[in-house]
Design a protein around this motif. Structure first.
Motif, PDB file in Angstrom:
ATOM      1  N   PHE A  11       7.028  -5.163  -6.565  1.00 25.92           N
ATOM      2  CA  PHE A  11       5.722  -4.494  -6.390  1.00 25.92           C
ATOM      3  C   PHE A  11       5.171  -4.228  -7.789  1.00 25.92           C
ATOM      4  CE2 PHE A  11       3.562  -0.313  -4.829  1.00 25.92           C
ATOM      5  CZ  PHE A  11       2.346  -0.972  -4.715  1.00 25.92           C
ATOM      6  N   GLY A  13       2.266  -3.368 -10.673  1.00 27.61           N
ATOM      7  CA  GLY A  13       1.034  -2.592 -10.748  1.00 27.61           C
ATOM      8  C   GLY A  13       0.960  -1.794 -12.022  1.00 27.61           C
ATOM      9  N   SER A  14      -0.140  -1.040 -12.123  1.00 25.33           N
ATOM     10  CA  SER A  14      -0.316  -0.179 -13.298  1.00 25.33           C
ATOM     11  C   SER A  14       0.307   1.198 -13.061  1.00 25.33           C
ATOM     12  CB  SER A  14      -1.801  -0.009 -13.610  1.00 25.33           C
ATOM     13  OG  SER A  14      -2.417  -1.267 -13.722  1.00 25.33           O
ATOM     14  N   PHE A  15       0.165   1.714 -11.854  1.00 22.32           N
ATOM     15  CA  PHE A  15       0.758   3.010 -11.470  1.00 22.32           C
ATOM     16  C   PHE A  15       0.420   4.102 -12.489  1.00 22.32           C
ATOM     17  CE2 PHE A  15       3.661  -0.425 -10.021  1.00 22.32           C
ATOM     18  CZ  PHE A  15       3.439  -0.312  -8.671  1.00 22.32           C
ATOM     19  N   GLY A  21      -0.455   6.679  -2.107  1.00 17.75           N
ATOM     20  CA  GLY A  21      -0.686   5.338  -1.555  1.00 17.75           C
ATOM     21  C   GLY A  21       0.386   4.369  -2.032  1.00 17.75           C
ATOM     22  N   HIS A  22       0.714   4.422  -3.322  1.00 17.19           N
ATOM     23  CA  HIS A  22       1.786   3.568  -3.854  1.00 17.19           C
ATOM     24  C   HIS A  22       3.120   3.904  -3.187  1.00 17.19           C
ATOM     25  CE1 HIS A  22      -0.805   3.442  -7.716  1.00 17.19           C
ATOM     26  NE2 HIS A  22      -0.871   2.234  -7.186  1.00 17.19           N
ATOM     27  N   LEU A  25       3.562   2.552   0.264  1.00 15.27           N
ATOM     28  CA  LEU A  25       3.850   1.115   0.285  1.00 15.27           C
ATOM     29  C   LEU A  25       5.315   0.841  -0.082  1.00 15.27           C
ATOM     30  CD1 LEU A  25       0.940   0.178   0.783  1.00 15.27           C
ATOM     31  CD2 LEU A  25       1.184  -1.370  -1.140  1.00 15.27           C
ATOM     32  N   LYS A  46      -5.029  -2.614 -22.111  1.00  9.63           N
ATOM     33  CA  LYS A  46      -5.623  -1.618 -21.216  1.00  9.63           C
ATOM     34  C   LYS A  46      -5.183  -0.229 -21.663  1.00  9.63           C
ATOM     35  CE  LYS A  46      -6.044  -0.995 -16.206  1.00  9.63           C
ATOM     36  NZ  LYS A  46      -5.550  -1.479 -14.918  1.00  9.63           N
ATOM     37  N   ARG A  92       1.715  -6.419  -2.450  1.00 10.19           N
ATOM     38  CA  ARG A  92       0.425  -5.864  -2.872  1.00 10.19           C
ATOM     39  C   ARG A  92      -0.176  -5.101  -1.691  1.00 10.19           C
ATOM     40  NH1 ARG A  92      -0.702  -5.266  -7.998  1.00 10.19           N
ATOM     41  NH2 ARG A  92      -2.922  -5.734  -7.773  1.00 10.19           N
ATOM     42  N   GLY A  93      -0.964  -4.114  -2.021  1.00 11.52           N
ATOM     43  CA  GLY A  93      -1.574  -3.300  -0.978  1.00 11.52           C
ATOM     44  C   GLY A  93      -3.035  -3.676  -0.771  1.00 11.52           C
ATOM     45  N   ARG A  95      -6.570  -2.080   0.593  1.00 12.81           N
ATOM     46  CA  ARG A  95      -7.298  -0.900   1.059  1.00 12.81           C
ATOM     47  C   ARG A  95      -8.595  -1.264   1.751  1.00 12.81           C
ATOM     48  NH1 ARG A  95      -6.612   1.665  -4.735  1.00 12.81           N
ATOM     49  NH2 ARG A  95      -6.566  -0.585  -5.032  1.00 12.81           N
ATOM     50  N   ASP A  99     -10.291  -5.297  -2.086  1.00 13.04           N
ATOM     51  CA  ASP A  99      -8.888  -5.609  -2.381  1.00 13.04           C
ATOM     52  C   ASP A  99      -8.541  -6.981  -1.809  1.00 13.04           C
ATOM     53  OD1 ASP A  99      -8.129  -3.371  -3.798  1.00 13.04           O
ATOM     54  OD2 ASP A  99      -7.014  -2.423  -2.164  1.00 13.04           O
ATOM     55  N   THR A 124      -3.193  -0.494   3.797  1.00 13.33           N
ATOM     56  CA  THR A 124      -3.009   0.912   3.448  1.00 13.33           C
ATOM     57  C   THR A 124      -2.872   1.779   4.699  1.00 13.33           C
ATOM     58  OG1 THR A 124      -3.965   2.743   2.219  1.00 13.33           O
ATOM     59  CG2 THR A 124      -5.511   1.343   3.374  1.00 13.33           C
ATOM     60  N   TYR A 128      -4.633   7.085   3.080  1.00 11.77           N
ATOM     61  CA  TYR A 128      -4.747   6.793   1.649  1.00 11.77           C
ATOM     62  C   TYR A 128      -5.743   5.670   1.350  1.00 11.77           C
ATOM     63  CZ  TYR A 128      -0.307   9.218   2.178  1.00 11.77           C
ATOM     64  OH  TYR A 128       0.665  10.114   2.531  1.00 11.77           O
ATOM     65  N   LEU A 131      -7.817   6.058  -1.735  1.00 15.06           N
ATOM     66  CA  LEU A 131      -7.100   6.596  -2.893  1.00 15.06           C
ATOM     67  C   LEU A 131      -6.771   5.524  -3.937  1.00 15.06           C
ATOM     68  CD1 LEU A 131      -5.661   9.007  -4.149  1.00 15.06           C
ATOM     69  CD2 LEU A 131      -3.761   8.631  -2.565  1.00 15.06           C
TER      70      LEU A 131
HETATM   71  P1  ADP Z   1      -3.254  -2.850 -10.396  1.00 17.41           P
HETATM   72  O1  ADP Z   1      -3.867  -2.526 -11.710  1.00 17.41           O
HETATM   73  O2  ADP Z   1      -2.255  -3.964 -10.440  1.00 17.41           O
HETATM   74  O3  ADP Z   1      -4.201  -2.985  -9.234  1.00 17.41           O
HETATM   75  P2  ADP Z   1      -2.513  -0.333  -9.237  1.00 17.41           P
HETATM   76  O4  ADP Z   1      -1.460   0.594  -9.726  1.00 17.41           O
HETATM   77  O5  ADP Z   1      -3.904   0.167  -9.207  1.00 17.41           O
HETATM   78  O6  ADP Z   1      -2.328  -1.593 -10.134  1.00 17.41           O
HETATM   79  O7  ADP Z   1      -2.149  -0.851  -7.784  1.00 17.41           O
HETATM   80  C1  ADP Z   1      -0.955  -1.532  -7.533  1.00 17.41           C
HETATM   81  C2  ADP Z   1      -0.956  -2.009  -6.083  1.00 17.41           C
HETATM   82  O8  ADP Z   1      -0.967  -0.885  -5.224  1.00 17.41           O
HETATM   83  C3  ADP Z   1      -2.151  -2.860  -5.689  1.00 17.41           C
HETATM   84  O9  ADP Z   1      -1.717  -3.889  -4.832  1.00 17.41           O
HETATM   85  C4  ADP Z   1      -3.042  -1.917  -4.939  1.00 17.41           C
HETATM   86  O10 ADP Z   1      -3.822  -2.592  -3.986  1.00 17.41           O
HETATM   87  C5  ADP Z   1      -1.994  -1.039  -4.268  1.00 17.41           C
HETATM   88  N1  ADP Z   1      -2.545   0.278  -3.961  1.00 17.41           N
HETATM   89  C6  ADP Z   1      -3.056   1.177  -4.823  1.00 17.41           C
HETATM   90  N2  ADP Z   1      -3.477   2.280  -4.168  1.00 17.41           N
HETATM   91  C7  ADP Z   1      -3.224   2.064  -2.840  1.00 17.41           C
HETATM   92  C8  ADP Z   1      -3.444   2.823  -1.640  1.00 17.41           C
HETATM   93  N3  ADP Z   1      -4.052   3.998  -1.663  1.00 17.41           N
HETATM   94  N4  ADP Z   1      -3.058   2.262  -0.468  1.00 17.41           N
HETATM   95  C9  ADP Z   1      -2.481   1.047  -0.434  1.00 17.41           C
HETATM   96  N5  ADP Z   1      -2.249   0.283  -1.531  1.00 17.41           N
HETATM   97  C10 ADP Z   1      -2.623   0.784  -2.719  1.00 17.41           C
END
Ligand code: ADP
Length: 167
Positions: A11, A13-15, A21-22, A25, A46, A92-93, A95, A99, A124, A128, A131
């Motif tokens: 999984f 992401g930037s987190f 939400g993260h 998932l 970034k 990947r999530g 929303r 997305d 999602t 969330y 979010l």
């Molecule tokens: P990135 O910069 O890679 O998008 P994020 O940390 O923003 O990193 O998101 C990482 C993943 O988590 C992405 O696939 C995003 O769609 C998913 N995600 C973020 N917030 C939510 C949420 N509220 N519900 C479901 N998935 C989410």
């Protein structure tokens, strides 16, 4: 592909910061994968609120009760991170339609680079759907309370981060 620990997924992401939400998932993926790598992307271009090392610590803390989880950081290409971890699934999530549009294109591109890679999309949880980490940063930077958006204890970390910036 199964790595030595069974079926594994990454999984990425930037987190920045990790949200409920993260975490939702991660928890759901742990229900059907033996190993869930949560990968903090190292992106020197970034500007981030939390350093990569801090985000790894925060993710470890919020996922400490999910034994399948291992938090890593990675730079460079996602396909290379997948190869070195021995995973062929990416989580990947989704929303909303935005997305969907962006993520499906990325998944299609990844498949060209490595046909063995499958992206698994989880919709999602309705709680969330609105979010995002950027929304949390925006609210917190204005002094707002972000407790309702974050796993336990993280709102204080976020507030402290902004407070230390003001000094
Ligand atoms: P990135 O910069 O890679 O998008 P994020 O940390 O923003 O990193 O998101 C990482 C993943 O988590 C992405 O696939 C995003 O769609 C998913 N995600 C973020 N917030 C939510 C949420 N509220 N519900 C479901 N998935 C989410």
């Amino acid at each position: 592909m199964a790595n030595k620990k069974g079926r594994a997924i990454l999984f990425p992401g930037s987190f920045d910061p990790p949200t409920l939400g993260h975490l939702d998932l991660i928890r759901r993926a742990a229900g059907f994968f033996d190993k869930v790598y949560v990968g903090v992307l190292i992106n020197p271009y970034k500007k981030s609120l939390f350093s990569v090392e801090e985000r790894v610590i925060l993710l470890n803390r919020i996922a400490k009760d999910i034994p399948q989880v291992e938090v890593v950081s990675f730079g460079g290409l996602l396909i290379d991170a997948c190869r070195s971890l021995g995973v062929s699934h990416i989580l990947r999530g989704l929303r909303d339609a935005g997305d969907f549009e962006a993520e499906v294109k990325v998944a299609q591109g990844l498949k060209v680079l490595d046909p063995a890679l499958e992206t698994v999309f989880l919709g999602t949880d309705a709680r969330y759907a609105f979010l995002s980490s950027s929304m949390v940063r925006e609210v917190a930077s204005g002094g707002g309370d972000v407790t309702a958006f974050l796993p336990d204890g993280l709102a204080a970390e976020v507030a402290a981060k902004y407070a230390s910036r003001e000094q």
